[in-house]
Design an enzyme around this catalytic site. Structure first.
Site, mmCIF file in Angstrom:
data_model
loop_
_atom_site.group_PDB
_atom_site.id
_atom_site.type_symbol
_atom_site.label_atom_id
_atom_site.label_comp_id
_atom_site.label_asym_id
_atom_site.label_seq_id
_atom_site.Cartn_x
_atom_site.Cartn_y
_atom_site.Cartn_z
ATOM 1 C CG HIS A 188 -7.860 -6.771 -2.356
ATOM 2 N ND1 HIS A 188 -7.214 -7.641 -3.399
ATOM 3 C CD2 HIS A 188 -6.955 -5.748 -2.674
ATOM 4 C CE1 HIS A 188 -6.238 -7.481 -4.006
ATOM 5 N NE2 HIS A 188 -6.165 -6.028 -3.663
ATOM 6 C CG ASP A 191 -6.890 -4.162 -7.193
ATOM 7 O OD1 ASP A 191 -6.106 -4.688 -6.586
ATOM 8 O OD2 ASP A 191 -7.580 -3.141 -7.055
ATOM 9 C CG MET A 208 -2.796 -4.126 -10.845
ATOM 10 S SD MET A 208 -3.812 -4.315 -9.495
ATOM 11 C CE MET A 208 -3.881 -2.687 -9.284
ATOM 12 C CB SER A 222 -9.024 -2.741 -1.430
ATOM 13 O OG SER A 222 -7.894 -1.988 -1.007
ATOM 14 C CG ASP A 229 -4.529 -3.421 -1.748
ATOM 15 O OD1 ASP A 229 -5.353 -2.662 -1.927
ATOM 16 O OD2 ASP A 229 -4.090 -4.242 -2.593
ATOM 17 C CG MET A 259 1.089 -1.166 -1.364
ATOM 18 S SD MET A 259 0.241 0.392 -1.616
ATOM 19 C CE MET A 259 -1.212 -0.268 -2.417
ATOM 20 C CG HIS A 288 -2.384 -6.883 -4.803
ATOM 21 N ND1 HIS A 288 -3.112 -5.922 -5.240
ATOM 22 C CD2 HIS A 288 -1.417 -7.133 -5.602
ATOM 23 C CE1 HIS A 288 -2.468 -5.227 -6.205
ATOM 24 N NE2 HIS A 288 -1.453 -5.955 -6.507
ATOM 25 C CG MET A 333 1.101 -4.014 -5.074
ATOM 26 S SD MET A 333 -0.197 -2.774 -4.883
ATOM 27 C CE MET A 333 -1.047 -3.711 -3.452
HETATM 28 C C1 DX5 Z 1 -3.918 -0.199 -5.466
HETATM 29 C C2 DX5 Z 1 -4.554 -1.668 -4.748
HETATM 30 C C3 DX5 Z 1 -6.177 -1.668 -5.217
HETATM 31 C C4 DX5 Z 1 -6.860 -0.348 -4.550
HETATM 32 C C5 DX5 Z 1 -8.112 -0.237 -5.014
HETATM 33 O O1 DX5 Z 1 -2.613 -0.421 -5.545
HETATM 34 O O2 DX5 Z 1 -4.073 -2.687 -5.357
HETATM 35 O O3 DX5 Z 1 -6.703 -2.834 -4.413
HETATM 36 O O4 DX5 Z 1 -6.859 -0.360 -2.822
HETATM 37 O O5 DX5 Z 1 -8.819 1.121 -4.397
HETATM 38 P P1 DX5 Z 1 -9.995 1.849 -5.448
HETATM 39 O O6 DX5 Z 1 -11.233 0.733 -5.414
HETATM 40 O O7 DX5 Z 1 -10.151 2.778 -4.500
HETATM 41 O O8 DX5 Z 1 -9.217 2.193 -6.763
HETATM 42 ZN ZN ZN Z 2 -4.902 -4.628 -4.406
#
Ligand code: DX5
Ligand code: ZN
Length: 219
Positions: free
Chosen positions: A35, A177, A139, A10, A37, A39, A68, A70
């Site tokens: 991956h 994840d 998650m 990620s 992320d 947000m 992903h 969010m």
């Molecule tokens: C959290 C993300 C994850 C996160 C995982 O909202 O969706 O992908 O980056 O990071 P670690 O592996 O550090 O928990």
């Molecule tokens: Zn993620």
């Protein structure tokens, strides 16, 4: 079991001042997918990147972008992420009332549709969606940040999702994840995961450690 587990680093945990170089480094270190992320500071209490950054990162690797989302609402942005170079687009049913249609739109855009459940969302949320997805993401932390601890209660949900996937006979990836370390990786795999999203445990120690960090996750 569909072969060795896939590792999807990620980039939330990467050096954001050098994302292109970081993506090249994790590809060289053995990443199977990247991956991404996304947000919006509304669906989750953090803001990261949008389609323009995904587009800028696209030429830096041939590996699939596992995006992903969010964000809420999600529908207005699907086309932009598809055009920016996403390969998989994964959405939360908690982000809006029309997840069934959202997944249909992702398929129509020619991308792999994924559905992702927050820790508080029951596995039954997958029912009625199994025929629409190529990936299910469970998650194991509350979304928004890297570096959190694995939520043990999600192991039962991973097992339940595994059973639902096996019952379809379709090749649906089961991704986990959040809080993945070499220790929790083994438990997620034993519960039926086939793809692991890993932030902190891949990027810790800097680029010289990435290859060893990824190898340690494969068990
Ligand atoms: C959290 C993300 C994850 C996160 C995982 O909202 O969706 O992908 O980056 O990071 P670690 O592996 O550090 O928990
Ligand atoms: Zn993620």
């Amino acid at each position: 079991m569909a072969g060795p587990v896939k590792i999807a680093p990620s980039i939330l945990s990467a050096d954001f001042s050098r994302l292109g170089a970081e993506i090249e480094a994790i590809e060289a270190a053995g990443a199977d997918l990247i991956h991404v992320d996304v947000m919006d500071g509304h669906f989750v209490p953090n803001i990261t990147i949008g389609p323009a950054v995904v587009k800028a990162l696209r030429p830096h690797t041939k590996k699939p972008f596992d995006v992903h989302l969010m964000i809420a609402p999600v529908d207005p942005y699907l086309e932009a992420f598809a055009e920016a170079g996403a390969d998989g687009i994964t959405v939360h049913p908690e982000a809006g009332p029309h997840v069934h249609r959202t997944l249909q739109v992702i398929r129509k855009l020619g991308k792999k549709p994924g559905v992702v459940l927050n820790p508080g969302t029951p596995v039954e949320a997958l029912d009625n969606l199994m025929d629409l997805v190529d990936l299910i993401l469970i998650m194991s932390v509350n979304p928004g940040f890297g570096g959190q601890s694995f939520i043990e209660s999600q192991l039962k949900k991973i097992e339940a999702a595994r059973k639902r996937i096996d019952a379809t006979g379709r090749d649906i990836a089961l991704e986990v994840d959040g809080g993945i370390t070499p220790q929790t990786a083994r438990r997620a795999i034993a519960a039926g995961a086939t793809v692991l999203v890993v932030g902190t445990a891949v990027f810790q120690g800097g680029p010289s450690q990435y290859s060893a960090n990824i190898a340690a996750l494969r068990g």
